[in-house]
Structure formats: structure tokens, C-alpha cells
Design a protein around this motif. Structure first.
Motif, PDB file in Angstrom:
ATOM      1  N   GLY A  70       1.654  -1.577  -6.990  1.00 21.69           N
ATOM      2  CA  GLY A  70       0.447  -1.194  -6.268  1.00 21.69           C
ATOM      3  C   GLY A  70      -0.536  -0.450  -7.143  1.00 21.69           C
ATOM      4  N   LEU A 130       3.395  -5.636   2.393  1.00 17.31           N
ATOM      5  CA  LEU A 130       3.074  -4.948   1.142  1.00 17.31           C
ATOM      6  C   LEU A 130       3.531  -5.771  -0.059  1.00 17.31           C
ATOM      7  CD1 LEU A 130       2.140  -2.509  -0.505  1.00 17.31           C
ATOM      8  CD2 LEU A 130       4.390  -1.480  -0.115  1.00 17.31           C
ATOM      9  N   SER A 151      -1.398 -11.978   2.870  1.00 13.76           N
ATOM     10  CA  SER A 151      -0.257 -11.066   2.937  1.00 13.76           C
ATOM     11  C   SER A 151       0.269 -10.933   4.360  1.00 13.76           C
ATOM     12  CB  SER A 151      -0.648  -9.694   2.397  1.00 13.76           C
ATOM     13  OG  SER A 151      -1.607  -9.071   3.228  1.00 13.76           O
TER      14      SER A 151
END
Length: 284
Positions: free
Chosen positions: A231, A24, A178
Motif C-alpha cells: 500500500g 484491499l 477491486s
């Protein structure tokens, strides 16, 4: 006395959650790095700083989630608060240096190698500084070759992740980057933990530091809240999702995309516009 080390007290729960947190943080940070390559120079530092903080927070959160499952069966473990905070600062600063190099110089050649190396060293520095913040009735000892392998893993995977982020080829590339970044952080962490052995002096409760439940759980609220905020920024910015500006729609058939660059000559009042074109040979 040799301590019995267990890095998986909760089974696969802590490794899986830790890896997801690393992914994340890497996804948000690398997305910001990609976004910085699509904006003007005035906006670039802001996006790169946001990316550095996101990756650094993800690295730090991943490490201490994984450490929640780390125990030495014969001795309780405490953590020193200043050293634990310092490890977060080191992660953000060193990762930031690597990201700024790639963001301004491009993800290729010497810039990519330098940026990836510094970012990988930032991951490793955060890990071993965080480990230095542990307090127990004994001492930690590391195998030199395994430590070196963990640092190489961090540098290689971080370089690969920055290269993928620098391609600016859309969302799928960022997801792959990622995952690689999460692999860099998690792989480095557990390789470094494999290098660790604990030599105990006794089984007494350490006088300094705080227990993991009292220190780590509240401290992780801040980085987690920041990752959620980052985010939201990513989700509400179309360029962050697409990875590149959306091209304009194709013109309708028969309609030119741009007006012709030629201009119509000016004509005198009362004179036909195409008088020269209609002149016959007899009139010339």
C-alpha cells in the motif's frame, strides 16, 4: 453423527472484515497490474510479481479471517501448519500465472479468458486446500454442484476484475475492479462453505494440528504487513494513482507546442536575408 456447522460465530464481523481484506489485496494487486502496462519491459515483471503477491496475500488473509468465525459446535477444530502455508503459496503462484498472462498479452480475447480462468482457479484452489488443512474428529463432505458453482463464480468475477484493471482508465476503474475481486473471493468462499457438511466420528480434541488462535492469528501478521508495504508503494507512485501518465500542460496562447520543423536558409555575409523577396519586376 452430523456436525452442526456455524460459519458466522461472530455475526457479520468476520464476513465484513474478510471482504475488506479481499478488496484491499485486490486493489493493490490490480493496481500493480495496471501499472505494469505503463512501464518498459524491464520493469514489468517486478510490478506483476508484486501484484501477484498482493492478491494472493489478500485471498489467503480473507479466507482465514472468515474461518475464524467457522465452528463445528460438537467438535474443536485445529489446523495443519504445512498445509496452511501451502495454501498461501498456491494462491500466489496461480494468481501470478493469470496476472502475468494478462500483463504481457493484454486484457482482451483469449489472454483475458485464460488469465481470468487461472486466477479464479487459484482462488478456488487456495480455498479448498486451506479447508483440507482443517483437523477435527470427523470428515468433510462437499456437494459437487455447489462446489462447481463456487469455482464458476471465482473464474467469472476474476475475469471481470482483470478486464477492468486492464482498461488503464484511472483510479475509479481500479476501485471498481477491486470490489469485483473482493466479490470473487468472498462469493467463492461462502458458496464453497455452503457446500460443506461435517460428519463427526466423535467429539475428541484432534491429536494433530494447532488451534485457530494459536496458528492463524500469528500467521496473518506476515501477509498483513506485506499488504501494508504494498500500500505504501502504491500511495507514493503517482502513476499508480492516476492509472496513466499525466499529459503535459497545454501551451500558452500564441506559443506553438513544438518548434517549427523548417529551417532558415543560410545567407552570405552582407547580403539581405530576403533579397529575393524584395526584388522588383524591373530588377528581375
Amino acid at each position: 453423527m452430523q456436525g452442526t456447522v456455524d460459519g458466522f460465530s461472530y455475526g457479520l464481523v468476520t464476513p465484513v472484515v474478510a471482504y475488506l481484506m479481499a478488496c484491499l489485496g485486490g486493489a493493490l494487486g490490480l493496481r500493480c497490474t495496471t501499472r505494469s502496462m505503463l512501464v518498459t519491459q524491464s520493469w514489468r515483471p517486478g510490478w506483476l510479481a508484486l501484484g501477484s503477491a498482493a492478491i494472493g496475500s489478500g485471498i489467503w488473509t480473507m479466507h482465514f479471517i472468515a474461518m475464524m468465525g467457522f465452528t463445528v459446535e460438537e467438535a474443536p477444530i485445529h489446523y495443519d501448519r504445512p498445509t496452511t502455508y501451502a495454501s498461501l503459496g498456491v494462491a500466489v503462484v496461480m494468481v501470478g500465472i493469470g496476472i502475468f498472462i494478462v500483463g504481457y498479452k493484454g486484457a482482451r480475447g483469449a489472454a483475458l479468458f485464460t488469465g481470468g480462468t487461472i486466477t479464479g482457479l487459484g482462488v478456488a484452489s487456495m480455498h479448498y486446500l486451506g479447508m483440507a488443512g482443517m483437523r477435527l474428529d470427523g470428515r468433510l463432505q462437499y456437494n459437487t454442484l455447489t462446489v462447481a458453482a463456487s469455482v464458476v463464480i471465482a473464474m467469472a468475477a476474476a475475469t471481470a476484475a482483470l478486464w477492468a484493471a486492464g482498461q488503464v482508465r484511472g483510479f475509479a476503474w481500479s476501485v471498481g475492479a477491486s470490489l469485483v475481486m473482493g466479490l470473487a473471493v468472498s462469493g467463492m468462499h461462502y458458496t464453497g462453505m455452503a457446500a460443506l457438511s461435517v460428519h463427526l466420528h466423535g467429539t475428541a480434541d484432534p491429536a494433530a494440528g494447532e488451534s485457530p488462535a494459536a496458528l492463524l492469528a500469528p500467521m496473518m501478521i506476515g501477509p498483513l504487513a506485506f499488504l501494508c508495504l504494498a500500500g505504501v508503494v502504491v500511495l507514493f507512485d503517482p502513476l499508480m494513482i492516476m492509472g496513466k501518465p499525466v499529459p503535459r500542460a497545454d501551451p500558452k496562447p500564441g506559443v506553438p507546442a513544438h518548434p517549427p520543423l523548417t529551417s532558415t536558409p543560410r545567407r552570405r555575409p552582407g547580403r539581405p536575408a530576403n533579397v529575393h523577396a524584395h526584388r522588383t519586376p524591373q530588377n528581375r
